[in-house]
Write a protein that holds these residues in place. Sequence first.
Motif, PDB file in Angstrom:
ATOM      1  N   VAL A 118       6.894   6.366  -1.570  1.00 23.14           N
ATOM      2  CA  VAL A 118       5.799   6.783  -0.675  1.00 23.14           C
ATOM      3  C   VAL A 118       5.696   5.802   0.478  1.00 23.14           C
ATOM      4  O   VAL A 118       5.978   4.612   0.329  1.00 23.14           O
ATOM      5  CB  VAL A 118       4.456   6.891  -1.476  1.00 23.14           C
ATOM      6  CG1 VAL A 118       4.128   5.618  -2.210  1.00 23.14           C
ATOM      7  CG2 VAL A 118       3.297   7.263  -0.585  1.00 23.14           C
ATOM      8  N   ARG A 119       5.289   6.332   1.632  1.00 16.94           N
ATOM      9  CA  ARG A 119       5.115   5.490   2.814  1.00 16.94           C
ATOM     10  C   ARG A 119       3.790   5.870   3.451  1.00 16.94           C
ATOM     11  O   ARG A 119       3.451   7.051   3.524  1.00 16.94           O
ATOM     12  CB  ARG A 119       6.280   5.793   3.750  1.00 16.94           C
ATOM     13  CG  ARG A 119       6.296   4.920   4.938  1.00 16.94           C
ATOM     14  CD  ARG A 119       7.668   4.937   5.583  1.00 16.94           C
ATOM     15  NE  ARG A 119       7.498   4.234   6.854  1.00 16.94           N
ATOM     16  CZ  ARG A 119       8.434   4.094   7.746  1.00 16.94           C
ATOM     17  NH1 ARG A 119       9.620   4.599   7.530  1.00 16.94           N
ATOM     18  NH2 ARG A 119       8.190   3.440   8.869  1.00 16.94           N
ATOM     19  N   VAL A 120       3.035   4.883   3.902  1.00 18.27           N
ATOM     20  CA  VAL A 120       1.718   5.151   4.516  1.00 18.27           C
ATOM     21  C   VAL A 120       1.804   4.842   6.010  1.00 18.27           C
ATOM     22  O   VAL A 120       2.314   3.788   6.402  1.00 18.27           O
ATOM     23  CB  VAL A 120       0.614   4.276   3.871  1.00 18.27           C
ATOM     24  CG1 VAL A 120      -0.750   4.592   4.492  1.00 18.27           C
ATOM     25  CG2 VAL A 120       0.565   4.477   2.357  1.00 18.27           C
ATOM     26  N   LEU A 121       1.307   5.759   6.833  1.00 19.40           N
ATOM     27  CA  LEU A 121       1.247   5.548   8.283  1.00 19.40           C
ATOM     28  C   LEU A 121      -0.219   5.445   8.684  1.00 19.40           C
ATOM     29  O   LEU A 121      -1.016   6.335   8.363  1.00 19.40           O
ATOM     30  CB  LEU A 121       1.908   6.712   9.032  1.00 19.40           C
ATOM     31  CG  LEU A 121       3.329   7.083   8.587  1.00 19.40           C
ATOM     32  CD1 LEU A 121       3.861   8.253   9.426  1.00 19.40           C
ATOM     33  CD2 LEU A 121       4.279   5.881   8.693  1.00 19.40           C
ATOM     34  N   GLU A 122      -0.585   4.382   9.375  1.00 19.11           N
ATOM     35  CA  GLU A 122      -1.994   4.136   9.726  1.00 19.11           C
ATOM     36  C   GLU A 122      -2.110   3.775  11.201  1.00 19.11           C
ATOM     37  O   GLU A 122      -1.429   2.875  11.672  1.00 19.11           O
ATOM     38  CB  GLU A 122      -2.569   3.035   8.834  1.00 19.11           C
ATOM     39  CG  GLU A 122      -3.892   2.436   9.285  1.00 19.11           C
ATOM     40  CD  GLU A 122      -5.036   3.444   9.438  1.00 19.11           C
ATOM     41  OE1 GLU A 122      -5.236   4.267   8.536  1.00 19.11           O
ATOM     42  OE2 GLU A 122      -5.722   3.413  10.497  1.00 19.11           O
ATOM     43  N   ARG A 123      -3.021   4.468  11.866  1.00 19.57           N
ATOM     44  CA  ARG A 123      -3.227   4.273  13.305  1.00 19.57           C
ATOM     45  C   ARG A 123      -3.739   2.873  13.651  1.00 19.57           C
ATOM     46  O   ARG A 123      -3.307   2.271  14.625  1.00 19.57           O
ATOM     47  CB  ARG A 123      -4.245   5.328  13.756  1.00 19.57           C
ATOM     48  CG  ARG A 123      -4.564   5.306  15.211  1.00 19.57           C
ATOM     49  CD  ARG A 123      -5.442   6.468  15.547  1.00 19.57           C
ATOM     50  NE  ARG A 123      -6.686   6.461  14.764  1.00 19.57           N
ATOM     51  CZ  ARG A 123      -7.556   7.460  14.731  1.00 19.57           C
ATOM     52  NH1 ARG A 123      -7.320   8.563  15.394  1.00 19.57           N
ATOM     53  NH2 ARG A 123      -8.662   7.365  14.025  1.00 19.57           N
ATOM     54  N   ARG A 124      -4.674   2.365  12.860  1.00 16.37           N
ATOM     55  CA  ARG A 124      -5.295   1.076  13.201  1.00 16.37           C
ATOM     56  C   ARG A 124      -4.314  -0.080  12.971  1.00 16.37           C
ATOM     57  O   ARG A 124      -3.590  -0.104  11.976  1.00 16.37           O
ATOM     58  CB  ARG A 124      -6.507   0.805  12.304  1.00 16.37           C
ATOM     59  CG  ARG A 124      -7.659   1.712  12.553  1.00 16.37           C
ATOM     60  CD  ARG A 124      -8.779   1.341  11.583  1.00 16.37           C
ATOM     61  NE  ARG A 124      -9.639   2.469  11.336  1.00 16.37           N
ATOM     62  CZ  ARG A 124     -10.600   2.861  12.155  1.00 16.37           C
ATOM     63  NH1 ARG A 124     -10.808   2.207  13.260  1.00 16.37           N
ATOM     64  NH2 ARG A 124     -11.341   3.909  11.876  1.00 16.37           N
TER      65      ARG A 124
END
Length: 490
Positions: A28-34
Amino acid sequence: MDADVIVVGAGPTGLMLAGELALAGVRVRVLERRDSPQRDSRALTLHPRSVEVLDQRGLAGAFLAVGKPVPGWHFAGLETRLDFAALDSSHGYTLFLAQAQTERLLAGWVHSLGVPVSRGTTVSGLAQDDDGVEVTADGTRLRARYVVGCDGGRSIVREAAGIEFPGTAETLTGMLGDFAVIDGTILHRAAPGGVLAVPLGDGITRFVTVDAQRMREPSSTPVTLEELRSALVRSCGTDFGVAEPRWLSRFGNATRLAARYRSGRVLLAGDAAHIHFPAAGQGLNTGLQDAANLGWKLAAQVHGWAPDGLLDSYHDERHPVGAAVTANTEVQTLLLELTQVARYERPAAALRALINDLLGIEAANRRIAGAVSGLDTRYGVSPEPLVGARMPDIPLTTHTSVAESLRGGTFVLLGLTGDGPAENEVAGWAGRVTVAMASDDAHPALAGITEILIRPDGHVAWISRNGQPGGDRPGALTAWAGKAATSIGV
Ligand SMILES: Cc1cc2nc3c(=O)[nH]c(=O)nc-3n(C[C@H](O)[C@H](O)[C@H](O)COP(=O)(O)OP(=O)(O)OC[C@H]3O[C@@H](n4cnc5c(N)ncnc54)[C@H](O)[C@@H]3O)c2cc1C
């Protein structure tokens, strides 16, 4: 493929889901704007079912070490509190803990499981085909088999997947302010129904109010210190000497629920799927529980053993919960709003007094506390009261508790008689099912039950009753945990 699953958003829901997936062996990979974690906190509380869910992953201790358990909680700001301590849970309290802390602890867990979290990465679109989903983030394309939008109320994932978000626009707003206040009597003097004052730790107190004169101001208008001070004076006759706010914010009652929680290879969880007024503090809690429901199902799908319909059951089970939460917050908002409208002032006060009285009746209090705490969430329909409900956290003879037996994120096949299931009888489901034992007198709800299959999220999938030890155990295991390994060649 860049990952099996891309999670968009590293808020509480996205982090919880990423942890659940990683625990189940999903890439799994998480993409976060902040670029960096949030300093200020919208949510302040973790309700009993959320703490149970954290306990099932061995995380509750870290949360309890920094949070403050409080036995009662409020509904619509009414004086008679919801009695969480009377509920059948080893975590019968709400845990006061600022959202920033919750996110910090979840991020630590996710990090320990080796999940890459790409901060400063804004997803702008996606396209799905038969094999996967292509996500566009800052001009780069990433591919995964599934994408989950945990990207909050304005979810780009929801929009790109074409999922409708029906509901009602904002008509009312509240204000909050976080201040370093020294007056210890403040919490008792805040006016019930008018102002809520909550300690955030580190000497900071949060004031929350819905003010008749300011409640039609759109949430996009910044709150001024003078505005909040005046509102406190109107409600409480004092501004409690507040000065130098750490954070001021306005929030609204837009209430929406995604029409579908799944569209092909794209799923939604948390605020991306449901938004509502933050009455009785349920949004973050609901998001964590969405993640707990979805994680193991999506993992099963990725690993190829998910029974038909398992992934779709995420919508079937969690959409009604979202509908119930949005409905109860609308009731609470109405109870707050009416008292502020001159025309309804008297009947609204009478209505609040009436509901307040009803909350004094044990069964009524239990009903609402059961809903707000998340403990009464039950999936599916069965004549057996335990099936679909969360498994009570009883002590086991093989593990310290049910919660402990669930820490690996597998199903638990729990025997309640001396000749319960043996490891070799579930060998075909190795890695998916853990065998455990308890005494059938450990809880009144277990009377007459000989075996229980508990799902990885702690809800009861199946039971077998007296006279049929084992019942149709292989059938139940296949229906829930998929075909035995030999028959799917793994
Ligand atoms: C005043 C107030 C008080 C509240 N109090 C409580 C409470 O006490 N208890 C409770 O349970 N709930 C409470 N809530 C609700 C709670 O804050 C939310 O329900 C919760 O934050 C939802 O978590 P989430 O992870 O689903 O979404 P979010 O917290 O909104 O996280 C979404 C994440 O996705 C990221 N993101 C967004 N778009 C993109 C993109 N395009 N690409 C990459 N990343 C993206 C965002 O930066 C963010 O980090 C409160 C809300 C308010 C307004």
